[in-house]
Motif scaffolding. Structure first.
Motif, mmCIF file in Angstrom:
data_model
loop_
_atom_site.group_PDB
_atom_site.id
_atom_site.type_symbol
_atom_site.label_atom_id
_atom_site.label_comp_id
_atom_site.label_asym_id
_atom_site.label_seq_id
_atom_site.Cartn_x
_atom_site.Cartn_y
_atom_site.Cartn_z
ATOM 1 N N UNK A 24 -10.815 -12.052 8.028
ATOM 2 C CA UNK A 24 -10.031 -10.644 8.246
ATOM 3 C C UNK A 24 -10.123 -10.484 9.952
ATOM 4 N N UNK A 25 -8.998 -10.516 10.777
ATOM 5 C CA UNK A 25 -9.105 -10.310 12.204
ATOM 6 C C UNK A 25 -9.293 -8.806 12.577
ATOM 7 N N UNK A 26 -8.988 -7.881 11.824
ATOM 8 C CA UNK A 26 -9.236 -6.632 12.341
ATOM 9 C C UNK A 26 -10.233 -5.887 11.175
ATOM 10 N N UNK A 27 -11.230 -5.494 11.665
ATOM 11 C CA UNK A 27 -12.123 -4.748 10.693
ATOM 12 C C UNK A 27 -11.822 -3.518 10.159
ATOM 13 N N UNK A 28 -11.941 -3.394 8.823
ATOM 14 C CA UNK A 28 -11.572 -2.386 8.086
ATOM 15 C C UNK A 28 -11.661 -1.044 8.743
ATOM 16 N N UNK A 29 -12.885 -0.824 9.311
ATOM 17 C CA UNK A 29 -13.348 0.397 9.968
ATOM 18 C C UNK A 29 -12.345 0.649 11.150
ATOM 19 N N UNK A 30 -11.953 -0.269 11.710
ATOM 20 C CA UNK A 30 -11.125 0.185 12.860
ATOM 21 C C UNK A 30 -9.609 0.567 12.404
ATOM 22 N N UNK A 31 -9.149 -0.205 11.359
ATOM 23 C CA UNK A 31 -8.015 0.304 10.532
ATOM 24 C C UNK A 31 -7.918 1.955 10.256
ATOM 25 N N UNK A 32 -9.248 2.157 9.483
ATOM 26 C CA UNK A 32 -9.243 3.549 8.962
ATOM 27 C C UNK A 32 -9.340 4.464 10.183
ATOM 28 N N UNK A 33 -10.093 4.166 11.169
ATOM 29 C CA UNK A 33 -10.074 5.082 12.439
ATOM 30 C C UNK A 33 -8.750 5.378 12.791
ATOM 31 N N UNK A 34 -7.854 4.216 13.134
ATOM 32 C CA UNK A 34 -6.451 4.453 13.504
ATOM 33 C C UNK A 34 -5.627 5.329 12.467
ATOM 34 N N UNK A 35 -5.874 4.924 11.427
ATOM 35 C CA UNK A 35 -5.210 5.618 10.335
ATOM 36 C C UNK A 35 -5.373 7.225 10.425
ATOM 37 N N UNK A 36 -6.785 7.491 10.647
ATOM 38 C CA UNK A 36 -7.389 9.150 10.768
ATOM 39 C C UNK A 36 -6.615 9.579 12.066
ATOM 40 N N UNK A 37 -6.602 8.800 13.137
ATOM 41 C CA UNK A 37 -5.891 9.409 14.230
ATOM 42 C C UNK A 37 -4.417 9.854 14.199
ATOM 43 N N UNK A 38 -3.731 9.202 13.469
ATOM 44 C CA UNK A 38 -2.413 9.232 13.218
ATOM 45 C C UNK A 38 -2.127 9.757 11.780
ATOM 46 N N UNK A 39 -2.995 10.153 11.421
ATOM 47 C CA UNK A 39 -2.661 10.838 9.823
ATOM 48 C C UNK A 39 -1.757 9.753 9.114
ATOM 49 N N UNK A 40 -1.873 8.791 9.194
ATOM 50 C CA UNK A 40 -1.562 7.387 8.359
ATOM 51 C C UNK A 40 -2.093 7.199 6.915
ATOM 52 N N UNK A 41 -1.219 6.380 6.360
ATOM 53 C CA UNK A 41 -1.597 5.941 5.077
ATOM 54 C C UNK A 41 -1.993 4.403 5.166
ATOM 55 N N UNK A 42 -2.753 3.803 4.489
ATOM 56 C CA UNK A 42 -3.066 2.349 4.755
ATOM 57 C C UNK A 42 -2.800 1.677 3.439
ATOM 58 N N UNK A 43 -2.084 0.484 3.670
ATOM 59 C CA UNK A 43 -1.711 -0.651 2.581
ATOM 60 C C UNK A 43 -1.986 -1.979 2.897
ATOM 61 N N UNK A 44 -2.320 -2.877 2.062
ATOM 62 C CA UNK A 44 -2.537 -4.263 2.523
ATOM 63 C C UNK A 44 -1.756 -4.951 1.459
ATOM 64 N N UNK A 45 -0.756 -5.778 1.756
ATOM 65 C CA UNK A 45 0.299 -6.533 0.983
ATOM 66 C C UNK A 45 0.171 -7.986 1.135
ATOM 67 N N UNK A 46 0.920 -8.397 0.075
ATOM 68 C CA UNK A 46 1.208 -10.021 -0.011
ATOM 69 C C UNK A 46 2.637 -10.134 -0.446
ATOM 70 N N UNK A 47 3.580 -10.594 0.419
ATOM 71 C CA UNK A 47 4.797 -10.891 -0.074
ATOM 72 C C UNK A 47 5.031 -11.902 -0.922
ATOM 73 N N UNK A 48 4.061 -13.098 -0.678
ATOM 74 C CA UNK A 48 4.204 -14.271 -1.669
ATOM 75 C C UNK A 48 3.844 -13.795 -3.060
ATOM 76 N N UNK A 49 2.598 -13.129 -3.195
ATOM 77 C CA UNK A 49 2.191 -12.831 -4.479
ATOM 78 C C UNK A 49 2.651 -11.488 -5.086
#
Length: 206
Positions: free
Chosen positions: A129-154
């Motif tokens: 994983x290139x970006x730690x989850x904590x960094x993604x969570x902090x960014x989401x909180x800053x912009x009041x965003x939702x988080x998803x992880x997806x795979x178009x293959x599966x």
């Protein structure tokens, strides 16, 4: 039988080759395949049902290269939701997440932002994983965003993403009346957890 019909404009933004077009292709056709680089913007539409409301999602897939950056701004104008994508295995693609989140917050303050990590199957198959989850969570909180992880293959979490967008929009529009309780909705800072594994070579669109 549905009683209400509403339109919902969704725009996909992010670095080139993160898999934006693959997400749309999976949602539209429930298939994974080779896709061409998006030039400018491409439009698709999909219907979703939320309670007694029929939602017509107008989905705009945008180009990820720098030269189309100014053009992409025209696509997110008056959009109700933005899917901002990055490759879970590529740290360089994360730079565009904060760029677009800032742009959207400043220019479309009422838009719902969904930060979406793509190519989840690569992580499940052993890629780092290139970006730690904590960094993604902090960014989401800053912009009041939702988080998803997806795979178009599966197909993991792709339909869930668009259904959640439709449900959240209906809740916002109708104050949550006559809507189902969707237990899989993401709260701020919570990624969708998945278990399914699949094989995929790095660098592909998923």
């Amino acid at each position: 039988m549905t009683k209400n019909k509403i339109d919902l404009k969704v725009v996909l933004l992010g670095y080139a080759s993160v898999g934006k077009t693959c997400i749309v292709y999976r949602e539209m056709y429930n298939q994974f395949g080779d896709t061409h680089t998006t030039i400018g913007g491409a439009f698709s539409s999909k219907r979703a049902v939320v309670g007694d409301t029929e939602v017509l999602l107008g989905i705009w897939d945008t180009a990820g290269t720098e030269r189309y950056q100014a053009v992409n701004r025209s696509y997110y104008r008056r959009a109700n939701a933005a899917i901002v994508c990055y490759d879970l295995t590529n740290s360089e693609t994360w730079e565009k997440v904060t760029f677009w989140a800032e742009e959207l917050t400043q220019n479309e303050p009422d838009i719902e932002i969904y930060i979406v990590g793509t190519k989840l199957d690569l992580i499940q198959h052993g890629e780092q994983r290139a970006i730690p989850n904590i960094r993604v969570e902090e960014t989401a909180k800053r912009y009041n965003a939702h988080i998803f992880e997806t795979s178009s293959r599966t197909g993991e979490n792709v339909s869930l993403l668009f259904q959640t967008i439709a449900e959240n929009f209906c809740k916002k529009t109708n104050n949550g009346t006559n809507l189902p309780n969707h237990n899989n909705n993401n709260s701020i800072g919570n990624s969708v957890k998945v278990d399914q594994k699949s094989e995929k070579e790095k660098g592909g669109c998923c």
